[in-house]
Design a protein around this motif. Sequence first.
Motif, PDB file in Angstrom:
ATOM      1  N   GLU A 239       0.894  -1.215  -0.108  1.00  0.00           N
ATOM      2  CA  GLU A 239       0.184   0.073   0.281  1.00  0.00           C
ATOM      3  C   GLU A 239       0.489   0.821  -0.084  1.00  0.00           C
ATOM      4  O   GLU A 239       0.149   1.744  -0.550  1.00  0.00           O
ATOM      5  CB  GLU A 239      -1.031   0.106   1.034  1.00  0.00           C
ATOM      6  N   ALA A 240       2.138   1.482   0.837  1.00  0.00           N
ATOM      7  CA  ALA A 240       3.098   2.231   0.872  1.00  0.00           C
ATOM      8  C   ALA A 240       3.626   3.369  -0.308  1.00  0.00           C
ATOM      9  O   ALA A 240       3.074   3.541  -1.026  1.00  0.00           O
ATOM     10  CB  ALA A 240       3.555   2.068   2.266  1.00  0.00           C
ATOM     11  N   ILE A 241       4.113   2.120  -1.092  1.00  0.00           N
ATOM     12  CA  ILE A 241       4.452   1.831  -2.423  1.00  0.00           C
ATOM     13  C   ILE A 241       3.632   2.164  -3.791  1.00  0.00           C
ATOM     14  O   ILE A 241       4.040   2.938  -4.349  1.00  0.00           O
ATOM     15  CB  ILE A 241       4.953   0.761  -3.288  1.00  0.00           C
ATOM     16  N   ARG A 242       2.241   1.798  -3.227  1.00  0.00           N
ATOM     17  CA  ARG A 242       1.658   2.130  -4.341  1.00  0.00           C
ATOM     18  C   ARG A 242       0.801   3.543  -3.658  1.00  0.00           C
ATOM     19  O   ARG A 242       0.907   4.516  -5.223  1.00  0.00           O
ATOM     20  CB  ARG A 242      -0.099   1.225  -4.644  1.00  0.00           C
ATOM     21  N   GLY A 249       1.333   1.141  -8.524  1.00  0.00           N
ATOM     22  CA  GLY A 249       2.891   0.791  -8.115  1.00  0.00           C
ATOM     23  C   GLY A 249       4.207   0.868  -8.952  1.00  0.00           C
ATOM     24  O   GLY A 249       3.988   2.113  -9.659  1.00  0.00           O
ATOM     25  N   ALA A 250       5.100   0.046  -8.446  1.00  0.00           N
ATOM     26  CA  ALA A 250       6.608   0.961  -9.535  1.00  0.00           C
ATOM     27  C   ALA A 250       6.509   0.159 -10.331  1.00  0.00           C
ATOM     28  O   ALA A 250       6.115  -1.198 -10.841  1.00  0.00           O
ATOM     29  CB  ALA A 250       7.435   0.518  -8.202  1.00  0.00           C
ATOM     30  N   ASP A 251       7.590   1.170 -11.266  1.00  0.00           N
ATOM     31  CA  ASP A 251       7.702   0.208 -13.002  1.00  0.00           C
ATOM     32  C   ASP A 251       8.662  -1.233 -12.502  1.00  0.00           C
ATOM     33  O   ASP A 251       8.647  -1.824 -12.875  1.00  0.00           O
ATOM     34  CB  ASP A 251       8.483   1.515 -13.114  1.00  0.00           C
ATOM     35  N   VAL A 252       9.420  -0.768 -11.396  1.00  0.00           N
ATOM     36  CA  VAL A 252      10.101  -1.946 -11.329  1.00  0.00           C
ATOM     37  C   VAL A 252      10.637  -2.240  -9.781  1.00  0.00           C
ATOM     38  O   VAL A 252      10.809  -1.604  -9.098  1.00  0.00           O
ATOM     39  CB  VAL A 252      11.801  -1.775 -11.743  1.00  0.00           C
ATOM     40  N   VAL A 253      10.585  -3.635  -9.102  1.00  0.00           N
ATOM     41  CA  VAL A 253      10.111  -3.956  -8.475  1.00  0.00           C
ATOM     42  C   VAL A 253      11.489  -4.496  -7.639  1.00  0.00           C
ATOM     43  O   VAL A 253      11.283  -5.796  -8.441  1.00  0.00           O
ATOM     44  CB  VAL A 253       9.350  -3.972  -7.561  1.00  0.00           C
ATOM     45  N   GLY A 274       4.329  -4.044 -15.008  1.00  0.00           N
ATOM     46  CA  GLY A 274       5.949  -3.723 -14.398  1.00  0.00           C
ATOM     47  C   GLY A 274       6.836  -5.197 -14.520  1.00  0.00           C
ATOM     48  O   GLY A 274       6.227  -5.856 -15.080  1.00  0.00           O
ATOM     49  N   THR A 275       8.048  -4.534 -13.945  1.00  0.00           N
ATOM     50  CA  THR A 275       8.740  -5.527 -13.690  1.00  0.00           C
ATOM     51  C   THR A 275       9.179  -6.441 -12.131  1.00  0.00           C
ATOM     52  O   THR A 275       9.361  -4.956 -11.489  1.00  0.00           O
ATOM     53  CB  THR A 275      10.350  -4.920 -14.311  1.00  0.00           C
TER      54      THR A 275
END
Length: 362
Positions: A239-242, A249-253, A274-275
């Motif tokens: 939830e924090a990353i979103r 959401g992030a492009d790359v995690v 994403g990746t």
Amino acid sequence: MTHQVRAVVARGKGAPVSLETIIVPDPGPGEALVKIEACGVCHTDLHYREGGINDDFPFLLGHEAAGVVESVGEGVTDVAPGDFVVLNWRAVCGQCRACLRGRPWYCFATHNAKQKMTLASTGQELSPALGIGAFAEKTLVAAGQCTKVDRAASAAAVGLLGCGVMAGIGAAINTGNVGRGDSVAVIGCGGVGAAAVAGAKLAGAAKVIAVDIDDRKLATAGRLGATHTVNSRTSDAVEAIRELTGGFGADVVIEAVGRPETYQQAFYARDLAGTVVLVGVPTPEMKLELPLIDVFGRGGSLKSSWYGDCLPSRDFPMLVDLYLQGRLDLDAFVTETIALDEVEKAFERMHHGDVLRSVVVL
């Protein structure tokens, strides 16, 4: 001629390491004798001591190392005596199917020195960690495991490119293909994760989100380029990353822990298409369960990063140059420098999360 040197040896599963005298032979064809200047204490060395890799005891530990080539064997042309080198465990063969297809960073037949180093007391053959064995005053490696870099660099700092730091930086740049303006999240900010943060910054990411349960590690990630930090002990990481990425959401995690729970966090914390990059090393018994419809429906890429998909001959000199230009702070990874007989104590500090890297300096 042989060389009697001091070295750190793991004699049995779970037993404390010991400082021993070992015998190192002169290099044969395709080999190099390297005088070690510095070697980082990596979790992989602890895995060897605990029997987590295999049971080929006794192990000669140490592999994140830099030093000076003392002599070379017949047929060696890429390095010469006097060269300052970073050691690597990917000495590409040039002949396997990956190499022949122009993808040597996936080489399936990397090689090590053929001659064995032995215990001076018994003559027993040693198994060098990752084919290197650099908690020693000198070690014998395949010449392809030596990558020449600028002598102006600190051995304690650039030796870390030999494993953890390269794994993290490469996970971002090589495997994750982080680009300018991307959003990146890194879950787990130990040595490898912190390096992934630095790699994402180098690649031009606009937003770098560091996630960990230890505020000390998050603070280090901030110094290395994280724009935001999340303590997942007190906040929901997904939830924090979103929330920090506009709800998408992030492009790359990058998952730098190697556990099913954190991999699931990485999977659901990425944007559509994403990746996810797995660079944390799981143990053999770990299992992952994901709804297949989610794997299909979210699209994108699920990747594993082996050694940061690096090619040492390409990546090490480039990263050392960036370090010397002040654009990559490798010194930040060196928490402390220690003597050869302090490796066991360094393992204890590693257990407690007190260090990013302890580095043996000879």
